[in-house]
Write a protein that holds these residues in place. Structure first.
Motif, PDB file in Angstrom:
ATOM      1  N   GLU A  50       0.928  -1.105   0.201  1.00  0.00           N
ATOM      2  CA  GLU A  50      -0.026  -0.160   0.000  1.00  0.00           C
ATOM      3  C   GLU A  50       0.888   1.160  -0.020  1.00  0.00           C
ATOM      4  O   GLU A  50       0.403   2.267  -0.843  1.00  0.00           O
ATOM      5  CB  GLU A  50      -0.860  -0.039   1.245  1.00  0.00           C
ATOM      6  N   LEU A  51       2.205   1.073   0.498  1.00  0.00           N
ATOM      7  CA  LEU A  51       2.932   2.309   0.519  1.00  0.00           C
ATOM      8  C   LEU A  51       3.203   2.669  -0.762  1.00  0.00           C
ATOM      9  O   LEU A  51       3.421   3.899  -1.157  1.00  0.00           O
ATOM     10  CB  LEU A  51       4.194   2.024   1.555  1.00  0.00           C
ATOM     11  N   TYR A  52       3.765   1.655  -1.529  1.00  0.00           N
ATOM     12  CA  TYR A  52       4.286   1.817  -2.961  1.00  0.00           C
ATOM     13  C   TYR A  52       2.995   2.401  -3.849  1.00  0.00           C
ATOM     14  O   TYR A  52       3.143   3.327  -4.759  1.00  0.00           O
ATOM     15  CB  TYR A  52       4.749   0.474  -3.465  1.00  0.00           C
ATOM     16  N   GLU A  53       1.973   1.849  -3.577  1.00  0.00           N
ATOM     17  CA  GLU A  53       0.566   2.145  -4.276  1.00  0.00           C
ATOM     18  C   GLU A  53       0.287   3.614  -4.088  1.00  0.00           C
ATOM     19  O   GLU A  53      -0.052   4.544  -4.938  1.00  0.00           O
ATOM     20  CB  GLU A  53      -0.646   1.334  -4.065  1.00  0.00           C
ATOM     21  N   ALA A  54       0.450   4.191  -2.756  1.00  0.00           N
ATOM     22  CA  ALA A  54       0.158   5.478  -2.440  1.00  0.00           C
ATOM     23  C   ALA A  54       1.222   6.656  -3.103  1.00  0.00           C
ATOM     24  O   ALA A  54       0.926   7.315  -3.492  1.00  0.00           O
ATOM     25  CB  ALA A  54       0.075   5.706  -0.865  1.00  0.00           C
ATOM     26  N   THR A 111       2.892   5.981  -5.852  1.00  0.00           N
ATOM     27  CA  THR A 111       2.635   5.880  -7.133  1.00  0.00           C
ATOM     28  C   THR A 111       1.600   6.822  -7.569  1.00  0.00           C
ATOM     29  O   THR A 111       1.880   7.727  -8.406  1.00  0.00           O
ATOM     30  CB  THR A 111       2.317   4.731  -7.787  1.00  0.00           C
ATOM     31  N   VAL A 112       0.448   6.801  -6.669  1.00  0.00           N
ATOM     32  CA  VAL A 112      -0.594   7.777  -6.996  1.00  0.00           C
ATOM     33  C   VAL A 112       0.034   9.108  -6.611  1.00  0.00           C
ATOM     34  O   VAL A 112      -0.671   9.923  -7.338  1.00  0.00           O
ATOM     35  CB  VAL A 112      -1.801   7.581  -5.864  1.00  0.00           C
ATOM     36  N   ASP A 113       0.916   9.477  -5.744  1.00  0.00           N
ATOM     37  CA  ASP A 113       1.330  10.958  -5.519  1.00  0.00           C
ATOM     38  C   ASP A 113       2.383  11.208  -6.549  1.00  0.00           C
ATOM     39  O   ASP A 113       2.915  12.433  -6.353  1.00  0.00           O
ATOM     40  CB  ASP A 113       1.939  11.123  -4.293  1.00  0.00           C
ATOM     41  N   GLY A 114       2.854  10.402  -7.426  1.00  0.00           N
ATOM     42  CA  GLY A 114       3.746  10.704  -8.508  1.00  0.00           C
ATOM     43  C   GLY A 114       4.962  10.215  -8.264  1.00  0.00           C
ATOM     44  O   GLY A 114       5.862  10.821  -9.045  1.00  0.00           O
ATOM     45  N   ALA A 115       5.416   9.413  -7.255  1.00  0.00           N
ATOM     46  CA  ALA A 115       6.601   9.303  -6.726  1.00  0.00           C
ATOM     47  C   ALA A 115       7.281   8.163  -8.001  1.00  0.00           C
ATOM     48  O   ALA A 115       6.682   7.117  -8.124  1.00  0.00           O
ATOM     49  CB  ALA A 115       6.692   8.870  -5.565  1.00  0.00           C
ATOM     50  N   GLY A 116       8.329   8.319  -8.443  1.00  0.00           N
ATOM     51  CA  GLY A 116       8.904   7.360  -9.157  1.00  0.00           C
ATOM     52  C   GLY A 116       9.822   6.235  -8.507  1.00  0.00           C
ATOM     53  O   GLY A 116       9.780   6.362  -7.274  1.00  0.00           O
ATOM     54  N   ARG A 117      10.221   5.401  -9.305  1.00  0.00           N
ATOM     55  CA  ARG A 117      11.056   4.175  -8.717  1.00  0.00           C
ATOM     56  C   ARG A 117      12.126   4.493  -7.731  1.00  0.00           C
ATOM     57  O   ARG A 117      12.327   3.879  -6.709  1.00  0.00           O
ATOM     58  CB  ARG A 117      11.428   3.174  -9.735  1.00  0.00           C
ATOM     59  N   MET A 118      12.839   5.366  -8.414  1.00  0.00           N
ATOM     60  CA  MET A 118      14.109   5.792  -7.500  1.00  0.00           C
ATOM     61  C   MET A 118      13.467   6.344  -5.976  1.00  0.00           C
ATOM     62  O   MET A 118      14.062   6.190  -5.118  1.00  0.00           O
ATOM     63  CB  MET A 118      14.884   6.677  -8.127  1.00  0.00           C
ATOM     64  N   ARG A 119      12.723   7.456  -5.995  1.00  0.00           N
ATOM     65  CA  ARG A 119      12.169   7.978  -4.874  1.00  0.00           C
ATOM     66  C   ARG A 119      11.530   6.999  -4.073  1.00  0.00           C
ATOM     67  O   ARG A 119      11.585   7.121  -2.783  1.00  0.00           O
ATOM     68  CB  ARG A 119      11.260   9.155  -5.494  1.00  0.00           C
TER      69      ARG A 119
END
Length: 303
Positions: free
Chosen positions: A191-195, A197-205
């Motif tokens: 869920e942390l990664y999904e949230a 991703t929704v906020d626009g964070a890329g893989r590195m971030r």
């Protein structure tokens, strides 16, 4: 009243059962671990060659160790050098490998097994294998470098390259740490990664802001184990270099072994062992003390 008596009897019975289950470990600790540890402390204040009874010399062994034995300081430097480079290198390699093997791709179980297998191979076999790999005349690395016109170094036969060679070799066992990192990664909520991703964070971030912070308890554990293991590095140097060339791979544990079983200076070797214990304890306490500022525990109020 009868109920209270029954509960007390139950507690007593449970306590007795607990002590019975606990007793094998306690007996082993006292007779096979605690006893030898205390005896080695006594021996560190004696002159003992295993052929005659120990002779009390007070703090002489420690005074010689710190003031009259240059090889003690050189072996300590070699060990600290090894720990300073091998532990961070193994940590970074283990985390990156675990992230790579945490991907959902076909046949990932096979890849995990392949990367883990080297860590269960006997260290003696691994040492002999790397002795051939590092051979300056017909070794694998120098032969590959020669194909592209580069003359390889002497590796284990070169004083400058001997310690880096053993540090490179330490990556062979990175699969053991990788498994623990992989377990830590799989405990991180998706869920942390999904949230993110929704906020626009890329893989590195996501890697630096979610994966690494959530993995810090696992890194903390592996860091302590790596440091303690690094201070006890022995087999590689014993088999591959014997401490050479020019004592460049004379690690602390190897020097201690030489003093104990080659020179039969058990008292002196015991003093070295206790110094190593104190040094290892200091580094462990340092890591524990700094952990509050960089280890994140989910649900805790602070880092």
């Amino acid at each position: 009243m009868r109920n209270r008596t029954f509960k007390m009897n139950m507690r007593t019975k449970e306590a007795i059962n607990g002590y019975l289950f606990f007793s094998p470990w306690l007996i082993g600790l006292i007779f096979f671990l605690g006893g030898p540890i205390l005896y080695s402390l006594y021996l560190s204040f004696t002159s003992y060659n295993m052929l005659s009874p120990p002779k009390w010399v007070g703090t002489l062994n420690y005074r010689i160790l710190f003031s009259e034995d240059p090889l003690f300081w050189e072996s300590l430097y070699n060990t600290l050098y090894y720990v300073a480079f091998s532990v961070p290198l193994s940590t970074v390699a283990g985390v990156l490998m675990a992230v790579l093997l945490n991907q959902k791709v076909k046949g990932i179980g096979v890849w995990r097994t392949i990367f883990y297998l080297p860590s269960v191979v006997s260290i003696i076999v691994v040492s002999l294998l790397w002795q051939w790999i590092f051979d300056p005349s017909f070794g694998l690395i120098n032969s590959a470098l020669a194909q592209i016109g580069i003359e390889g170094p002497g590796w284990l036969q070169d004083r400058v390259w001997s310690k880096p060679s053993l540090i490179i070799m330490s990556l062979w066992g990175v699969g053991g740490g990788m498994i623990i990192y992989l377990a830590g990664l799989q405990g991180i909520s998706r869920e942390l990664y999904e949230a993110a991703t929704v906020d626009g964070a890329g893989r590195m971030r996501q890697f630096f802001n979610i994966t690494i912070p959530m993995l810090t308890p696992t890194i903390f554990f592996n860091l302590i184990m790596g440091v303690l293991g690094g201070f006890q590095v022995f087999v590689q140097a014993f088999i591959m270099t014997g401490g050479g060339p020019v004592n460049s791979t004379m690690f602390y544990a190897l020097y201690l072994y030489n003093k104990a079983f080659r020179d039969l200076q058990m008292g002196y070797a015991s003093a070295m062992a206790w110094v190593l214990l104190v040094i290892s304890l200091m580094f462990t306490l340092l890591i524990l003390r700094t952990s509050k500022s960089w280890v994140y525990y989910e649900g805790a109020d602070h880092k």
